[in-house]
Design an enzyme around this catalytic site. Structure first.
Site, PDB file in Angstrom:
ATOM      1  CB  SER A   1      -5.100 -24.156  20.569  1.00 22.08           C
ATOM      2  OG  SER A   1      -5.962 -23.279  21.245  1.00 22.08           O
TER       3      SER A   1
ATOM      4  CE1 TYR B   1      -6.567 -28.629  23.738  1.00 23.35           C
ATOM      5  CE2 TYR B   1      -6.778 -26.307  24.318  1.00 23.35           C
ATOM      6  CZ  TYR B   1      -6.850 -27.320  23.381  1.00 23.35           C
ATOM      7  OH  TYR B   1      -7.190 -27.025  22.078  1.00 23.35           O
TER       8      TYR B   1
HETATM    9  N1  LIG Z   1     -12.947 -26.519  19.393  1.00 25.61           N
HETATM   10  C1  LIG Z   1     -12.115 -25.607  19.837  1.00 25.61           C
HETATM   11  O1  LIG Z   1     -12.521 -24.619  20.500  1.00 25.61           O
HETATM   12  C2  LIG Z   1     -10.641 -25.703  19.473  1.00 25.61           C
HETATM   13  C3  LIG Z   1      -9.866 -24.526  19.576  1.00 25.61           C
HETATM   14  C4  LIG Z   1      -8.509 -24.602  19.268  1.00 25.61           C
HETATM   15  C5  LIG Z   1      -7.943 -25.802  18.882  1.00 25.61           C
HETATM   16  N2  LIG Z   1      -8.711 -26.916  18.804  1.00 25.61           N
HETATM   17  C6  LIG Z   1      -8.061 -28.187  18.415  1.00 25.61           C
HETATM   18  O2  LIG Z   1      -8.700 -28.722  17.284  1.00 25.61           O
HETATM   19  C7  LIG Z   1      -8.506 -30.138  17.244  1.00 25.61           C
HETATM   20  C8  LIG Z   1      -9.840 -30.802  16.929  1.00 25.61           C
HETATM   21  O3  LIG Z   1     -10.756 -30.529  17.977  1.00 25.61           O
HETATM   22  P1  LIG Z   1     -12.316 -30.290  17.740  1.00 25.61           P
HETATM   23  O4  LIG Z   1     -12.634 -28.933  18.211  1.00 25.61           O
HETATM   24  O5  LIG Z   1     -12.708 -30.694  16.391  1.00 25.61           O
HETATM   25  O6  LIG Z   1     -12.908 -31.296  18.859  1.00 25.61           O
HETATM   26  P2  LIG Z   1     -13.863 -32.585  18.727  1.00 25.61           P
HETATM   27  O7  LIG Z   1     -15.109 -32.223  18.000  1.00 25.61           O
HETATM   28  O8  LIG Z   1     -13.986 -33.097  20.120  1.00 25.61           O
HETATM   29  O9  LIG Z   1     -13.012 -33.602  17.827  1.00 25.61           O
HETATM   30  C9  LIG Z   1     -11.830 -34.194  18.329  1.00 25.61           C
HETATM   31  C10 LIG Z   1     -11.378 -35.301  17.390  1.00 25.61           C
HETATM   32  O10 LIG Z   1     -10.151 -35.866  17.905  1.00 25.61           O
HETATM   33  C11 LIG Z   1     -10.303 -37.277  17.944  1.00 25.61           C
HETATM   34  N3  LIG Z   1      -9.482 -37.865  18.997  1.00 25.61           N
HETATM   35  C12 LIG Z   1      -9.432 -37.547  20.318  1.00 25.61           C
HETATM   36  N4  LIG Z   1      -8.573 -38.349  20.958  1.00 25.61           N
HETATM   37  C13 LIG Z   1      -8.070 -39.211  20.025  1.00 25.61           C
HETATM   38  C14 LIG Z   1      -7.147 -40.290  20.053  1.00 25.61           C
HETATM   39  N5  LIG Z   1      -6.548 -40.686  21.201  1.00 25.61           N
HETATM   40  N6  LIG Z   1      -6.850 -40.935  18.916  1.00 25.61           N
HETATM   41  C15 LIG Z   1      -7.445 -40.558  17.744  1.00 25.61           C
HETATM   42  N7  LIG Z   1      -8.336 -39.561  17.635  1.00 25.61           N
HETATM   43  C16 LIG Z   1      -8.642 -38.904  18.776  1.00 25.61           C
HETATM   44  C17 LIG Z   1     -11.809 -37.522  18.165  1.00 25.61           C
HETATM   45  O11 LIG Z   1     -12.180 -38.791  17.633  1.00 25.61           O
HETATM   46  P3  LIG Z   1     -12.479 -40.128  18.462  1.00 25.61           P
HETATM   47  O12 LIG Z   1     -13.065 -39.710  19.769  1.00 25.61           O
HETATM   48  O13 LIG Z   1     -13.435 -40.864  17.563  1.00 25.61           O
HETATM   49  O14 LIG Z   1     -11.163 -40.813  18.582  1.00 25.61           O
HETATM   50  C18 LIG Z   1     -12.394 -36.415  17.291  1.00 25.61           C
HETATM   51  O15 LIG Z   1     -12.474 -36.843  15.954  1.00 25.61           O
HETATM   52  C19 LIG Z   1      -7.924 -30.523  18.615  1.00 25.61           C
HETATM   53  O16 LIG Z   1      -6.538 -30.750  18.488  1.00 25.61           O
HETATM   54  C20 LIG Z   1      -8.173 -29.281  19.476  1.00 25.61           C
HETATM   55  O17 LIG Z   1      -7.193 -29.123  20.481  1.00 25.61           O
HETATM   56  C21 LIG Z   1     -10.055 -26.893  19.083  1.00 25.61           C
END
Ligand SMILES: NC(=O)c1ccc[n+]([C@@H]2O[C@H](COP(=O)([O-])OP(=O)(O)OC[C@H]3O[C@@H](n4cnc5c(N)ncnc54)[C@H](OP(=O)(O)O)[C@@H]3O)[C@@H](O)[C@H]2O)c1
Length: 263
Positions: free
Chosen positions: A138, A151
């Site tokens: 991130s 986080y």
């Molecule tokens: N959105 C933002 O603003 C942002 C910014 C910077 C970085 N990120 C990073 O991007 C990545 C993806 O996030 P996103 O924004 O796409 O959020 P999201 O829409 O909430 O998706 C998160 C994904 O992670 C999976 N997940 C969570 N816990 C898990 C576990 N214990 N085992 C396997 N899968 C798991 C969820 O699937 P299930 O619930 O089906 O397991 C879901 O597919 C994360 O690492 C986050 O830190 C996001």
């Protein structure tokens, strides 16, 4: 190409799968919600492998990598994307909650990498690389966010791992790339509110929220041509370097964010 994506059931991971599938990549779609993964696979023509796994469990990470190699014979890119945020003050985060977020965001990353690297090392190089590890960290890996302290700490940890791993694996021709999105429109913030019990302030004036389409597109550029870091919003990288040099100015800017949470 064979690409394993953890966290493919939503947000950035699901969008990455859609764009890679259009480019005819063969995918391993993984997360805990198998129904969502099966729907996504059906939408993409049903030719990908769905593996239900919880990355906070070491045996699930090992099973995921083994299933991917058993099915496709190799892994070109492992995308460690699964993760979640938690909107909560550090002093109000229990030891169990702290451990849980590290188990998913950090140990979920290292457990998949530990299982994949020995297999990648044995693969014949393609376009100069035997494989690639892509870690979705991130922008918060370069500046801790108030009320997102645990986080942010996991995202700093992922960056530290990426930097070290990139040099460790260079001689065996495995590329390592870390990805640093700013706020992105996914389910992330809803999950962070549920996990932490705090309501997020609406995006402030001038705050940029990216789309998962843009983030996935930039990730694919770095899968095609591996590079050390991906910053989907390029100016964020330079602003955060400035904040590293001038922490007190960074604190002042972040205090505004804290005020919004207080309200
Ligand atoms: N959105 C933002 O603003 C942002 C910014 C910077 C970085 N990120 C990073 O991007 C990545 C993806 O996030 P996103 O924004 O796409 O959020 P999201 O829409 O909430 O998706 C998160 C994904 O992670 C999976 N997940 C969570 N816990 C898990 C576990 N214990 N085992 C396997 N899968 C798991 C969820 O699937 P299930 O619930 O089906 O397991 C879901 O597919 C994360 O690492 C986050 O830190 C996001």
């Amino acid at each position: 190409m064979v690409v394993v994506i953890t966290g493919a059931s939503a947000g950035i991971g699901a969008e990455l799968a859609r764009q890679l599938s259009q480019l005819r990549a063969r995918l391993v779609l993984s997360a805990r919600r198998a129904d969502r993964l099966n729907e996504l696979n059906a939408e993409l023509g049903g030719r990908h492998l769905v593996v239900k796994s919880d990355v906070s469990r070491q045996d699930d990470c090992e099973m995921l990598i083994a299933r991917a190699v058993e099915h496709f014979g190799r892994i070109d890119t492992l995308v460690c994307n699964a993760g979640y945020g938690m909107a909560r003050a550090i002093a109000k985060t229990s030891a169990e909650e702290m451990l849980a977020i590290f188990k998913t965001n950090v140990f979920g990353t290292t457990d998949c990498i530990r299982a994949a690297v020995p297999l990648m090392e044995k693969q014949e190089p393609r376009d100069g690389f035997r494989g690639q590890i892509m870690i979705v960290s991130s922008a918060a890996a370069r500046r801790g966010l108030p009320f997102f302290g645990p986080y942010s700490a996991t995202k700093f940890a992922q960056l530290g791992l990426s930097e070290a791993l990139r040099v460790e694996l260079k001689p065996v021709k495995i590329a390592v790339t870390s990805v640093h999105p700013v706020g992105t429109e996914t389910e992330f913030f809803k999950v962070a509110e549920q996990q932490g019990g705090l309501k997020m302030p609406p995006p402030g004036k001038g705050e940029v929220r990216q789309s998962s389409e843009v983030v996935a597109r930039k990730m694919i550029q770095a899968i095609r041509k591996p590079r050390p870091e991906v910053w989907p919003l390029a100016p964020a990288r330079y602003l955060l370097s400035f904040a590293t040099l001038m922490p007190s100015i960074g604190d002042r800017i972040m205090s505004k964010y804290r005020g919004e949470f207080d309200q």
